[in-house]
Motif scaffolding. Structure first.
Motif, PDB file in Angstrom:
ATOM      1  N   LEU A 290       0.821  -1.143  -0.107  1.00 17.66           N
ATOM      2  CA  LEU A 290      -0.117   0.016   0.026  1.00 17.66           C
ATOM      3  C   LEU A 290       0.893   1.146   0.154  1.00 17.66           C
ATOM      4  O   LEU A 290       0.620   2.073  -0.808  1.00 17.66           O
ATOM      5  CB  LEU A 290      -0.968  -0.201   1.251  1.00 17.66           C
ATOM      6  CG  LEU A 290      -1.949   1.089   1.339  1.00 17.66           C
ATOM      7  CD1 LEU A 290      -2.930   1.153   0.170  1.00 17.66           C
ATOM      8  CD2 LEU A 290      -2.785   1.064   2.558  1.00 17.66           C
ATOM      9  N   GLY A 291       1.980   1.303   0.738  1.00 18.47           N
ATOM     10  CA  GLY A 291       2.868   2.276   0.744  1.00 18.47           C
ATOM     11  C   GLY A 291       3.498   2.638  -0.306  1.00 18.47           C
ATOM     12  O   GLY A 291       3.480   3.825  -0.879  1.00 18.47           O
ATOM     13  N   LEU A 292       4.068   1.746  -1.262  1.00 15.25           N
ATOM     14  CA  LEU A 292       4.463   1.862  -2.786  1.00 15.25           C
ATOM     15  C   LEU A 292       3.354   2.403  -3.586  1.00 15.25           C
ATOM     16  O   LEU A 292       3.693   3.145  -4.373  1.00 15.25           O
ATOM     17  CB  LEU A 292       4.991   0.597  -3.086  1.00 15.25           C
ATOM     18  CG  LEU A 292       6.315   0.284  -2.532  1.00 15.25           C
ATOM     19  CD1 LEU A 292       6.620  -1.191  -2.748  1.00 15.25           C
ATOM     20  CD2 LEU A 292       7.432   1.130  -2.262  1.00 15.25           C
ATOM     21  N   ALA A 293       2.015   1.969  -3.428  1.00 18.17           N
ATOM     22  CA  ALA A 293       1.159   2.181  -4.223  1.00 18.17           C
ATOM     23  C   ALA A 293       0.897   3.876  -4.259  1.00 18.17           C
ATOM     24  O   ALA A 293       0.534   4.626  -5.037  1.00 18.17           O
ATOM     25  CB  ALA A 293      -0.058   1.388  -3.985  1.00 18.17           C
ATOM     26  N   LEU A 294       0.849   4.264  -2.842  1.00 21.25           N
ATOM     27  CA  LEU A 294       0.585   5.587  -2.777  1.00 21.25           C
ATOM     28  C   LEU A 294       1.580   6.436  -2.993  1.00 21.25           C
ATOM     29  O   LEU A 294       1.292   7.651  -3.590  1.00 21.25           O
ATOM     30  CB  LEU A 294       0.384   5.902  -0.890  1.00 21.25           C
ATOM     31  CG  LEU A 294      -0.582   5.203  -0.358  1.00 21.25           C
ATOM     32  CD1 LEU A 294      -0.496   5.357   1.157  1.00 21.25           C
ATOM     33  CD2 LEU A 294      -2.070   5.710  -0.598  1.00 21.25           C
ATOM     34  N   LEU A 295       2.884   6.001  -3.060  1.00 18.49           N
ATOM     35  CA  LEU A 295       3.931   7.128  -3.362  1.00 18.49           C
ATOM     36  C   LEU A 295       3.985   7.004  -5.249  1.00 18.49           C
ATOM     37  O   LEU A 295       4.350   7.984  -5.703  1.00 18.49           O
ATOM     38  CB  LEU A 295       5.219   6.272  -3.136  1.00 18.49           C
ATOM     39  CG  LEU A 295       5.713   6.379  -1.452  1.00 18.49           C
ATOM     40  CD1 LEU A 295       6.977   5.517  -1.254  1.00 18.49           C
ATOM     41  CD2 LEU A 295       5.722   7.926  -1.244  1.00 18.49           C
ATOM     42  N   ALA A 302      -2.691   1.637  -7.465  1.00 18.02           N
ATOM     43  CA  ALA A 302      -3.725   1.750  -6.298  1.00 18.02           C
ATOM     44  C   ALA A 302      -4.154   0.288  -6.424  1.00 18.02           C
ATOM     45  O   ALA A 302      -4.523  -0.374  -5.390  1.00 18.02           O
ATOM     46  CB  ALA A 302      -4.801   2.688  -6.812  1.00 18.02           C
ATOM     47  N   LEU A 303      -4.621  -0.219  -7.361  1.00 13.55           N
ATOM     48  CA  LEU A 303      -5.303  -1.617  -7.585  1.00 13.55           C
ATOM     49  C   LEU A 303      -4.311  -2.738  -6.934  1.00 13.55           C
ATOM     50  O   LEU A 303      -4.681  -3.772  -6.324  1.00 13.55           O
ATOM     51  CB  LEU A 303      -5.760  -1.889  -8.661  1.00 13.55           C
ATOM     52  CG  LEU A 303      -7.046  -1.174  -9.212  1.00 13.55           C
ATOM     53  CD1 LEU A 303      -7.313  -1.525 -10.686  1.00 13.55           C
ATOM     54  CD2 LEU A 303      -8.241  -1.464  -8.418  1.00 13.55           C
ATOM     55  N   LEU A 304      -3.016  -2.568  -7.417  1.00 12.39           N
ATOM     56  CA  LEU A 304      -2.045  -3.650  -6.773  1.00 12.39           C
ATOM     57  C   LEU A 304      -1.909  -3.310  -5.467  1.00 12.39           C
ATOM     58  O   LEU A 304      -1.608  -4.406  -4.614  1.00 12.39           O
ATOM     59  CB  LEU A 304      -0.554  -3.283  -7.550  1.00 12.39           C
ATOM     60  CG  LEU A 304      -0.808  -3.680  -9.242  1.00 12.39           C
ATOM     61  CD1 LEU A 304       0.653  -3.219  -9.949  1.00 12.39           C
ATOM     62  CD2 LEU A 304      -1.077  -5.029  -9.282  1.00 12.39           C
ATOM     63  N   PHE A 363      -4.954   6.963   4.041  1.00  7.81           N
ATOM     64  CA  PHE A 363      -4.437   5.734   3.526  1.00  7.81           C
ATOM     65  C   PHE A 363      -3.067   5.520   3.978  1.00  7.81           C
ATOM     66  O   PHE A 363      -2.762   4.297   4.219  1.00  7.81           O
ATOM     67  CB  PHE A 363      -4.645   5.455   2.062  1.00  7.81           C
ATOM     68  CG  PHE A 363      -6.151   4.970   1.722  1.00  7.81           C
ATOM     69  CD1 PHE A 363      -6.085   3.773   1.410  1.00  7.81           C
ATOM     70  CD2 PHE A 363      -7.166   5.612   1.742  1.00  7.81           C
ATOM     71  CE1 PHE A 363      -7.414   3.094   1.075  1.00  7.81           C
ATOM     72  CE2 PHE A 363      -8.474   5.371   1.334  1.00  7.81           C
ATOM     73  CZ  PHE A 363      -8.512   3.877   1.191  1.00  7.81           C
ATOM     74  N   GLY A 364      -2.343   6.350   3.991  1.00 11.95           N
ATOM     75  CA  GLY A 364      -0.802   6.260   4.788  1.00 11.95           C
ATOM     76  C   GLY A 364      -1.017   5.977   6.005  1.00 11.95           C
ATOM     77  O   GLY A 364      -0.119   4.883   6.400  1.00 11.95           O
TER      78      GLY A 364
END
Length: 395
Positions: A290-295, A302-304, A363-364
């Motif tokens: 999730l952290g990588l998706a937000l970055l 986001a889906l991943l 989300f973070g």
């Protein structure tokens, strides 16, 4: 009527009916929040407090649930609380004003705390009695119950927009689920006698140990993440990832789908690698994904990232519930209360963070929560070996 001769399968199906009931009841009233808002003429803030009332009831339920577990046992308490949640639907449908609706939702939180504790006690007892893992699959049926409720809500809305008609049909289905579970649940070991022994030994009201607090922490942060992903993923896809209206709902679909699939396979993972490793590694995968998706930003990341969260946190609550049940009913009750509170209070918490900053920061916070779960997982003394998933061969 079909007779099931395998006692483990019979108990598994009966307990699954309880898990399905809880998911079904929760998603039933949640699916009609817009209609309830309109019928009671509520503001958005009043709807938020209505949702918080259930969380308050769940958080305050611990002392009562602890007493009821000792007096009634998990079998009777689970059936009674399922019937109570059935009445809650009917009461909410006919609530004449906001004050009554708040009271109904508070009682709903208490009953959810009762059923959540009792059904997980049944699931843990099933694993212990037959030395076979099943808790993750049972939690998958909770998601199945939620899906069934969503489909029923859609059908009832198309046929008849009446909340009373919808909740009446849902109440009938809940009664049928409770009836199907009644004969297959495991009997309790003299709960009243257990309470007397605890009273004689002075172990009735002890402070939680450090291990129990780590379990509570893991459960609370894990369910905060789970609830927030379910409630806020679609809005994140629209407002932050800038997905189209057609693509945005895929956020919750990915989270829910990944979680159901993971829970169907997680019992095998538990047997192979142990509960502790499944919780710690899964939480790290969820937080990092999730952290990588937000970055990275964007729809595909986001889906991943959402899929990573669904896969990673799916086994957290089943494993922690089993560990808590092995330390006694009071520990299980406290941990279950924290889980229910996190699930119900997590989404409003993320909303407050989003209002103060942005949904991306909200989300973070979810990503940080699952890293906390990983830390807690390293502090919990898990069982050295997990029970088998395959049935024993008769000699």
């Amino acid at each position: 009527m079909l007779r099931i001769h395998d006692p483990f399968l019979r108990g598994q199906l009966a307990t699954a009916a309880l898990f399905s009931s809880l998911g079904f009841q929760y998603a039933t009233w949640a699916s009609r929040i817009p209609a309830l808002k309109s019928d009671l003429d509520l503001t958005s803030a009043e709807v938020g407090f209505l949702l918080m009332a259930a969380g308050v009831g769940a958080a305050a339920s611990f002392p009562l649930v602890a007493v009821l577990m000792r007096r009634l046992g998990s079998r009777r308490l689970s059936l009674l609380s399922t019937l109570g949640l059935t009445l809650i639907l009917l009461a909410l449908a006919v609530a004449p004003n906001y004050a009554i609706a708040l009271l109904v939702m508070c009682v709903d939180g208490v009953l959810v705390g009762c059923l959540n504790t009792a059904m997980n006690a049944q699931g843990a007892a099933l694993e212990t009695t037959y030395e076979r893992t099943t808790m993750a699959k049972l939690h998958a049926t909770f998601s199945g119950g939620s899906l069934a409720a969503a489909l029923l809500a859609s059908g009832m809305n198309a046929a008849n927009s009446s909340v009373i008609a919808h909740f009446s049909v849902a109440a009938l289905l809940l009664v049928l689920l409770a009836a199907s579970a009644r004969t297959g649940l495991l009997p309790d070991e003299a709960p009243v006698e257990t309470e007397r022994k605890q009273a004689r030994t002075g172990a009735r009201w002890t402070l939680p140990t450090g291990v129990t607090l780590w379990m509570c922490c893991a459960m609370a942060f894990g369910t905060v993440a789970e609830g927030a992903m379910n409630d806020w993923s679609t809005l994140y896809m629209e407002d932050v990832a800038l997905a189209s209206e057609q693509v945005a709902p895929l956020g919750i679909a990915v989270v829910s789908g990944a979680m159901v699939v993971a829970r169907l396979f997680a019992d095998g993972w538990r047997s192979r690698w142990g509960d502790g490793r499944v919780v710690v590694v899964g939480s790290v995968v969820a937080g990092a994904g999730l952290g990588l998706a937000l970055l990275a930003g964007g729809v595909v990341p986001a889906l991943l990232g959402f899929g990573a969260v669904g896969l990673g946190v799916a086994a957290v609550t089943p494993c922690v519930y089993v560990a808590a049940a092995k330390r006694g009913s009071d520990t299980l009750t406290l941990v279950a209360a924290m889980g229910t509170t996190g699930l119900l209070a997590g989404p409003p918490l993320i909303g407050f963070v989003a209002s103060a900053s942005s949904l991306a920061w909200g989300f973070g916070l979810v990503s940080a929560c699952v890293f906390v779960v990983a830390l807690c997982g390293t502090r919990i003394p898990w069982e050295a070996s997990a029970p088998r998933t395959e049935p024993q061969r008769a000699e």
